[in-house]
Design a protein around this motif. Structure first.
Motif, PDB file in Angstrom:
ATOM      1  N   SER A  97       0.999  13.083  -0.725  1.00 35.56           N
ATOM      2  CA  SER A  97       1.494  14.169  -1.571  1.00 35.56           C
ATOM      3  C   SER A  97       0.355  15.091  -1.995  1.00 35.56           C
ATOM      4  CB  SER A  97       2.192  13.585  -2.800  1.00 35.56           C
ATOM      5  OG  SER A  97       2.611  14.614  -3.657  1.00 35.56           O
ATOM      6  N   LYS A  98      -0.769  14.519  -2.394  1.00 34.91           N
ATOM      7  CA  LYS A  98      -1.926  15.325  -2.792  1.00 34.91           C
ATOM      8  C   LYS A  98      -2.459  16.139  -1.614  1.00 34.91           C
ATOM      9  CE  LYS A  98      -3.468  12.451  -6.611  1.00 34.91           C
ATOM     10  NZ  LYS A  98      -4.522  11.614  -7.153  1.00 34.91           N
ATOM     11  N   LEU A  99      -2.460  15.536  -0.431  1.00 35.33           N
ATOM     12  CA  LEU A  99      -2.929  16.261   0.759  1.00 35.33           C
ATOM     13  C   LEU A  99      -1.993  17.412   1.109  1.00 35.33           C
ATOM     14  CD1 LEU A  99      -4.147  13.314   3.006  1.00 35.33           C
ATOM     15  CD2 LEU A  99      -5.555  15.017   1.828  1.00 35.33           C
ATOM     16  N   ARG A 100      -0.676  17.184   0.976  1.00 39.21           N
ATOM     17  CA  ARG A 100       0.287  18.262   1.226  1.00 39.21           C
ATOM     18  C   ARG A 100       0.068  19.407   0.243  1.00 39.21           C
ATOM     19  NH1 ARG A 100       3.813  14.048   2.400  1.00 39.21           N
ATOM     20  NH2 ARG A 100       4.513  13.921   0.241  1.00 39.21           N
ATOM     21  N   ARG A 145       0.812  -1.222   0.000  1.00 41.51           N
ATOM     22  CA  ARG A 145       0.000   0.000   0.000  1.00 41.51           C
ATOM     23  C   ARG A 145       0.843   1.268   0.000  1.00 41.51           C
ATOM     24  NH1 ARG A 145      -2.677  -2.977   4.055  1.00 41.51           N
ATOM     25  NH2 ARG A 145      -1.651  -1.708   5.613  1.00 41.51           N
ATOM     26  N   ARG A 146       2.115   1.166   0.257  1.00 37.10           N
ATOM     27  CA  ARG A 146       2.972   2.337   0.429  1.00 37.10           C
ATOM     28  C   ARG A 146       2.905   3.325  -0.743  1.00 37.10           C
ATOM     29  NH1 ARG A 146       8.490   2.776   3.390  1.00 37.10           N
ATOM     30  NH2 ARG A 146       9.017   4.918   2.883  1.00 37.10           N
ATOM     31  N   PRO A 147       2.997   2.877  -2.003  1.00 34.62           N
ATOM     32  CA  PRO A 147       2.933   3.857  -3.103  1.00 34.62           C
ATOM     33  C   PRO A 147       1.617   4.646  -3.118  1.00 34.62           C
ATOM     34  CG  PRO A 147       3.750   1.750  -3.910  1.00 34.62           C
ATOM     35  CD  PRO A 147       3.275   1.529  -2.506  1.00 34.62           C
ATOM     36  N   VAL A 148       0.522   3.983  -2.828  1.00 36.83           N
ATOM     37  CA  VAL A 148      -0.775   4.662  -2.802  1.00 36.83           C
ATOM     38  C   VAL A 148      -0.811   5.658  -1.643  1.00 36.83           C
ATOM     39  CG1 VAL A 148      -3.270   4.339  -2.496  1.00 36.83           C
ATOM     40  CG2 VAL A 148      -1.954   2.743  -3.904  1.00 36.83           C
ATOM     41  N   VAL A 149      -0.331   5.244  -0.495  1.00 34.50           N
ATOM     42  CA  VAL A 149      -0.321   6.126   0.680  1.00 34.50           C
ATOM     43  C   VAL A 149       0.545   7.349   0.412  1.00 34.50           C
ATOM     44  CG1 VAL A 149       0.406   6.300   3.109  1.00 34.50           C
ATOM     45  CG2 VAL A 149      -0.834   4.274   2.316  1.00 34.50           C
ATOM     46  N   GLU A 150       1.705   7.136  -0.194  1.00 36.10           N
ATOM     47  CA  GLU A 150       2.589   8.268  -0.493  1.00 36.10           C
ATOM     48  C   GLU A 150       1.944   9.214  -1.505  1.00 36.10           C
ATOM     49  OE1 GLU A 150       6.301   6.480  -1.607  1.00 36.10           O
ATOM     50  OE2 GLU A 150       6.930   6.255   0.473  1.00 36.10           O
ATOM     51  N   ALA A 151       1.250   8.678  -2.492  1.00 36.37           N
ATOM     52  CA  ALA A 151       0.580   9.524  -3.481  1.00 36.37           C
ATOM     53  C   ALA A 151      -0.522  10.352  -2.828  1.00 36.37           C
ATOM     54  CB  ALA A 151       0.009   8.667  -4.611  1.00 36.37           C
TER      55      ALA A 151
END
Length: 62
Positions: A38-41, A29-35
């Motif tokens: 990033s959008k939230l930031r 799940r890490r790539p999805v969580v990081e994406a």
């Protein structure tokens, strides 16, 4: 006594396997969580600038 050790060892082996599976699932799940992070930031930064601009206009209008 050897048979008892086997019985006590099995729950720990099961727990270890569950921990491994949970880690693998988290890594998947890490790539999805990081994406998403990033959008939230980016959204937070945009909101911050929007608030500053709105505050500046409110100050200029007074």
């Amino acid at each position: 006594m050897h048979g008892r050790e086997h019985v006590e060892q099995r729950p720990s082996e099961v727990a270890l396997e569950h921990a491994r599976e949970a880690r693998q699932a988290a890594e998947a799940r890490r790539p999805v969580v990081e994406a998403v992070a990033s959008k939230l930031r980016q959204a937070r930064e945009e909101n911050h600038f929007r608030e500053r601009i709105e505050a500046a206009f409110r100050g200029a209008a007074q």
